[in-house]
Design an enzyme around this catalytic site. Structure first.
Site, PDB file in Angstrom:
ATOM      1  N   LYS A  30       0.821  -1.203   0.000  1.00  0.00           N
ATOM      2  CA  LYS A  30       0.000   0.000   0.000  1.00  0.00           C
ATOM      3  C   LYS A  30       0.868   1.273   0.000  1.00  0.00           C
ATOM      4  O   LYS A  30       2.077   1.201   0.207  1.00  0.00           O
ATOM      5  CB  LYS A  30      -0.935  -0.012   1.221  1.00  0.00           C
ATOM      6  CG  LYS A  30      -1.964  -1.161   1.182  1.00  0.00           C
ATOM      7  CD  LYS A  30      -2.790  -1.186  -0.082  1.00  0.00           C
ATOM      8  CE  LYS A  30      -4.103  -1.941   0.031  1.00  0.00           C
ATOM      9  NZ  LYS A  30      -3.991  -3.406   0.059  1.00  0.00           N
TER      10      LYS A  30
HETATM   11  C1  LIG Z   1      -5.379  -4.277   0.668  1.00  0.00           C
HETATM   12  C2  LIG Z   1      -6.835  -4.110   0.727  1.00  0.00           C
HETATM   13  C3  LIG Z   1      -7.603  -4.582   1.784  1.00  0.00           C
HETATM   14  C4  LIG Z   1      -7.074  -5.467   2.855  1.00  0.00           C
HETATM   15  O1  LIG Z   1      -5.934  -5.020   3.475  1.00  0.00           O
HETATM   16  P1  LIG Z   1      -4.886  -6.050   4.145  1.00  0.00           P
HETATM   17  O2  LIG Z   1      -4.084  -5.133   4.996  1.00  0.00           O
HETATM   18  O3  LIG Z   1      -4.080  -6.651   3.032  1.00  0.00           O
HETATM   19  O4  LIG Z   1      -5.650  -7.031   4.916  1.00  0.00           O
HETATM   20  C5  LIG Z   1      -8.957  -4.297   1.807  1.00  0.00           C
HETATM   21  N1  LIG Z   1      -9.538  -3.595   0.829  1.00  0.00           N
HETATM   22  C6  LIG Z   1      -8.828  -3.142  -0.226  1.00  0.00           C
HETATM   23  C7  LIG Z   1      -9.521  -2.332  -1.262  1.00  0.00           C
HETATM   24  C8  LIG Z   1      -7.472  -3.405  -0.327  1.00  0.00           C
HETATM   25  O5  LIG Z   1      -6.796  -2.986  -1.391  1.00  0.00           O
END
Ligand SMILES: *Cc1c(COP(=O)(O)O)cnc(C)c1O
Length: 397
Positions: free
Chosen positions: A186
């Site tokens: 992210k």
């Molecule tokens: C990455 C993501 C998640 C989940 O996040 P994690 O930290 O990987 O559990 C949820 N929603 C969206 C849109 C994402 O891109």
């Protein structure tokens, strides 16, 4: 998008603070921790950056969505409206609280289509969950109005869109409750981590307790705390929070790089008449984590996607053929392949997926390519990439 590309001395320094005291947990051990409260500090930093009253850090973005639903009282038999295009975490979190994912079409924003949302509302609908995919956003004015009219909770999944704004407000701060992920890919990362953000004091108190086994966090003795209600363990560790603390201070630096790379690629691709871009709702400003565009048809899009891959243009996704982000490949959900028995409410509630068609989403995702904007590229590399992408698209039209 990924903050991990620029992991460096600032992140190491914050982590070292934690390693030196050895207090890896966010709660308690006051005397041992040399005054370091990384999770608390990161929560404060996010409250200020995201302009919200409260932030509760948790162990992942998926945990954030689960906690967001739980604190808003979404539970057994409730319906939660979510889009066809998202990450699998959306339906996982809805199912985790015992609720039913009601999946509806997206529009050219690549997020929830307000008309499809309105059409899906029933007496069981409890919440609407737009997912701000790939750095841009849903039409939040329209969705807020629908939620208000039908007394529904608006849960924003802003996991992929930190830094984007709508009418000047950070995404995630606009609905009743917002969710962020700080996983390794992210815009800013903790390694693993997430956040629930809200202006509602009651939701925050619920999140604080729920994410730590229902502990009330009153007094100085953890062992003596009471449990006003059942909870779970969705805690973040101090080590993870320390990484995030260094990264959140760099968010504006990351966004600046993202925006500048994005603009070079967008300008180059807009020279091609057959290329169109996703709709950004009026008043919206993208985080520029991705550049998302449409080609004329599915066949051309597949050809361009393959040609990108052959040419080594990495980080571009044709989600139509992707296992994680688009309903077409969620066979495990449609056929409810679970390790343990699901409630009959969920089993019955998901029957509609066996034959429901999503032609509007199929058309849009079939023609869409979304390219990740990397922070580590140099300007020359982005310009080269832009030229190369334009050549490949023209050749395949
Ligand atoms: C990455 C993501 C998640 C989940 O996040 P994690 O930290 O990987 O559990 C949820 N929603 C969206 C849109 C994402 O891109």
């Amino acid at each position: 998008m990924p903050g991990f590309e620029l992991f460096g001395d600032q992140e190491r320094k914050e982590v070292n603070d934690v390693l030196e005291s050895g207090v890896l947990m966010r709660y308690g051990f006051d005397a041992m921790r040399n005054g370091h409260w990384k999770a608390k500090e990161l929560e404060k930093a996010l409250e200020s950056r995201l302009q919200v009253n409260h932030v509760q850090l948790v162990s992942s973005g998926t945990a954030a969505v689960s906690v967001a639903l739980a604190v808003a009282g979404v539970g057994a038999g409730d319906e939660v409206i979510m889009p066809t295009f998202t990450f699998v975490a959306s339906f996982e979190a809805i199912i985790a609280v015992g609720a039913i994912p009601v999946i509806v079409d997206i529009d050219s924003t690549l997020t929830l289509d307000p008309e499809a949302v309105e059409a899906a509302i029933t007496s069981k609908t409890k919440a609407v969950m737009p997912v701000h995919m790939c750095g841009s956003m849903a039409n939040l004015n329209a969705l807020s109005a629908i939620c208000k009219a039908h007394d529904l909770i608006l849960v924003e999944d802003a996991c992929q869109a930190i830094g984007a704004t709508y009418n000047g407000k950070p995404l995630g701060s606009i609905g009743d409750v917002g969710c962020f992920s700080f996983d390794f890919v992210k815009t800013i990362t903790c390694g693993e981590g997430g956040a629930v953000v809200t202006n509602k004091a009651r939701y925050f108190k619920n999140a604080d307790h729920y994410s730590d086994h229902g502990h009330d966090h009153e007094g100085k003795d953890r062992g003596a705390e009471t449990h006003p209600f059942l909870g779970y363990n969705f805690r973040i560790s101090e080590l993870h929070a320390a990484v995030g603390l260094a990264q959140v201070r760099r968010l504006d630096e990351f966004l600046k790089i993202q925006r500048s790379h994005f603009q070079i690629l967008r300008n180059a691709l807009s020279e091609i008449e057959a290329v169109t871009f996703r709709t950004v709702p009026e008043g919206g400003e993208e985080s520029c984590a991705f550049l998302s565009f449409f080609l004329p048809d599915l066949e051309t899009t597949r050809k361009v996607d393959n040609a990108f891959k052959e040419a080594g243009i990495d980080g571009c996704f044709h989600y139509y053929d992707n296992n994680w982000h688009y309903l077409r490949k969620w066979e495990h959900l449609v056929n409810l392949k679970t390790l343990y028995s699901m409630s009959s409410e969920i089993k019955n509630g998901l029957q509609y997926l066996k034959d429901k068609k999503f032609t509007q989403s199929d058309d849009l995702i079939g023609r869409n390519i979304s390219c990740l904007i990397k922070l580590s590229w140099t300007k020359d590399e982005v310009e080269d990439r832009a030229k190369h992408m334009v050549e490949i698209i023209r050749r395949n039209l």
